[in-house]
Write a protein that holds these residues in place. Structure first.
Motif, PDB file in Angstrom:
ATOM      1  N   TYR A   1       1.325  -4.931  -7.542  1.00 25.07           N
ATOM      2  CA  TYR A   1      -0.071  -4.686  -7.190  1.00 25.07           C
ATOM      3  C   TYR A   1      -0.623  -5.882  -6.421  1.00 25.07           C
ATOM      4  O   TYR A   1      -0.221  -7.030  -6.659  1.00 25.07           O
ATOM      5  N   LEU A   2      -1.564  -5.636  -5.524  1.00 27.21           N
ATOM      6  CA  LEU A   2      -2.252  -6.734  -4.878  1.00 27.21           C
ATOM      7  C   LEU A   2      -3.247  -7.316  -5.876  1.00 27.21           C
ATOM      8  O   LEU A   2      -3.880  -6.572  -6.648  1.00 27.21           O
TER       9      LEU A   2
ATOM     10  N   LEU B   1      -6.710  -4.930  -1.114  1.00 25.15           N
ATOM     11  CA  LEU B   1      -5.793  -3.796  -0.971  1.00 25.15           C
ATOM     12  C   LEU B   1      -6.369  -2.740  -0.032  1.00 25.15           C
ATOM     13  O   LEU B   1      -5.656  -2.186   0.810  1.00 25.15           O
TER      14      LEU B   1
ATOM     15  N   THR C   1      -8.282  -5.794  -5.443  1.00 28.04           N
ATOM     16  CA  THR C   1      -8.305  -4.418  -4.959  1.00 28.04           C
ATOM     17  C   THR C   1      -9.107  -4.278  -3.671  1.00 28.04           C
ATOM     18  O   THR C   1      -8.807  -3.429  -2.830  1.00 28.04           O
TER      19      THR C   1
ATOM     20  N   PRO D   1       0.815  -1.233   0.000  1.00 26.86           N
ATOM     21  CA  PRO D   1       0.000   0.000   0.000  1.00 26.86           C
ATOM     22  C   PRO D   1       0.839   1.269   0.000  1.00 26.86           C
ATOM     23  O   PRO D   1       0.509   2.231  -0.717  1.00 26.86           O
TER      24      PRO D   1
ATOM     25  N   ASN E   1      -4.490  -0.081  -9.264  1.00 28.26           N
ATOM     26  CA  ASN E   1      -4.498  -1.481  -8.851  1.00 28.26           C
ATOM     27  C   ASN E   1      -5.643  -2.238  -9.534  1.00 28.26           C
ATOM     28  O   ASN E   1      -5.468  -3.362 -10.002  1.00 28.26           O
TER      29      ASN E   1
END
Length: 450
Positions: A309-310, A316, A313, A247, A350
């Motif tokens: 990126y996760l 995230l 989302t 993050p 993301n």
């Protein structure tokens, strides 16, 4: 809940007719077992589900002793589970097969026998300890499962009537109009914060309670942390550090992962295994810098420069707002209406990465730093190739914008410098569809059509 992968399973069943097994591969809690079980119930006269996470030794013993005598093997399996077997009408599900690699190796012989169909499900499938001392069967087709995409999310919410309208607008390159666009954006913001993990979507559909949804997402995040500690052998501390830093890295203007934020003297090559483990586990989507934006993006990528990126989302958002435990209903509602003072750029970028991945794209971006020549200094969020390759203009640049006011300096420089390579470029934004000067301004919810 409808998953598009169901149709892929149906195609496999009808086309292969037992000539190969299919491996449903994806992150933990992505819905692999649920999908396989629903398919078995609907499409076969009988099925046997063997969960290798909790399989008793008696079942493992059948695999160890009787694979050379398949008549006895099937007889004993049938008796143990009290299920009748019907030739070409029975499905075996080897669930969480990574916990018993011997069963995965057995697929070669079971498929050659030809009597029944076989689905495997698994996570962390490429981790070396899960393939040690076995021969990976060539009779194994792979089906990768991602978090539920926006289309599946709308179907789960009962909004299927909106989908053909969105597709028609995209294909005809016409605006939706104010009312429909506002409705689509409201639903898309809901998708942003709930996410695509099936368990979280199911909870929202049933309860409309954001705090209960958030609790489920935090359980999944904790499960991922435990997987890192347990399975990322030799890289667990580095992988956990990267996971926790995502993050913060995405909230910066330049979203390239700065490895020095983890450790002052750190080098990217020291963390390469950790990034690969997170990518293989499908917890993250990694986007690599392509030095030259031509048709061979993979040949021009550099592992020393990446964005992380996760994979979901919704996860995230729970990951980013974790100072006080469960996110309150009030914060979720502010996020839903865009009223929270937070960098939405990281959330929108993301989700763009997530949607491009779901559409089958490998993730690449273009970044060039030049202290002497400002015209060469640029960063384009994503690069994709056209679905139909031509002699020129095969690369499409994508910029993601979360606010109504923005500039396109990098994208314009990119188009000018690489006019031989660059075709139509896209701006994913929160406004309606429009096209100007060779740039397609696409509502972010239409990313799924790229």
């Amino acid at each position: 809940m409808y998953r598009k992968a169901y149709q892929e399973l149906l195609n496999w069943k009808n086309e292969e007719k037992g000539k190969c097994a299919i491996m449903i591969d994806g992150a933990r809690r992505i819905g692999k077992s649920y999908l396989a079980l629903e398919f078995a119930k609907n499409e076969y006269d009988s099925y046997i589900l063997i969960d290798f996470y909790a399989t008793p030794d008696e079942v493992k013993e059948i695999f160890e002793k009787y694979l050379s005598d398949l008549d006895t093997f099937f007889l004993r399996i049938s008796a143990y589970y009290s299920v009748n077997l019907y030739e070409r009408k029975t499905l075996f599900i080897f669930d969480e097969v990574q916990f018993f690699p011997r069963a995965r190796a057995a697929i070669k012989y079971l498929v050659a026998d030809g009597r029944y169909d076989f689905i495997e499900t698994g996570s962390l499938l490429s981790i070396s300890k899960n393939t040690k001392d076995i021969l990976i069967p060539s009779e194994e087709r792979h089906l990768k499962i991602n978090p539920m995409d926006f289309e599946e999310f709308l179907l789960a919410l009962g909004n299927e009537s909106l989908l053909p309208v969105l597709k028609d607008s995209f294909e005809k390159k016409i605006p939706l109009g104010q009312a429909l666009h506002r409705k689509a954006m409201d639903l898309f913001r809901l998708y942003l914060i709930v996410g695509g993990m099936p368990q979280a979507v199911k909870e929202y559909v049933e309860s409309k309670d954001f705090e209960r949804v958030d609790r489920i997402k935090r359980e999944i995040l904790e499960l991922y942390r435990n997987d890192i500690k347990k399975h990322a052998k030799g890289s667990e501390l580095k992988a956990e550090a990267i996971f926790d830093e995502i993050p913060a890295q995405l909230s910066k203007h330049e979203k390239k992962f700065k490895i020095s934020s983890l450790k002052k003297e750190a080098r990217m090559r020291d963390y390469d295994d950790a990034f690969m483990w997170l990518n293989d586990s499908r917890i993250v989507n990694i986007c690599y810098n392509a030095d030259e934006p031509n048709i061979a993006l993979k040949m021009n990528m550099t592992r020393a420069s990446l964005k992380c990126y996760l994979a979901d989302t919704g996860l995230l958002i729970s990951h980013a707002f974790d100072e006080n435990g469960i996110i309150s209903e009030e914060i979720y509602k502010k996020l839903l209406f865009g009223k929270l003072e937070v960098n939405e750029g990281m959330i929108f970028e993301n989700i763009a990465a997530q949607m491009l991945t779901a559409s089958g794209h490998k993730l690449y971006f273009y970044s060039k730093s030049d202290n002497e020549d400002a015209s060469s200094r640029m960063e384009v969020d994503f690069l994709i190739t056209k679905n139909k390759v031509t002699a020129r203009h095969n690369i499409q640049g994508i910029e993601v914008k979360s606010t109504k006011r923005y500039t396109l300096a990098s994208l314009n420089k990119f188009r000018k410098k690489y006019e031989e390579y660059a075709g139509s470029c896209f701006v994913l934004h929160t406004a309606d569809f429009r096209e100007e000067n060779g740039i397609i301004y696409l509502p972010v919810y239409m990313t799924m059509f790229l």
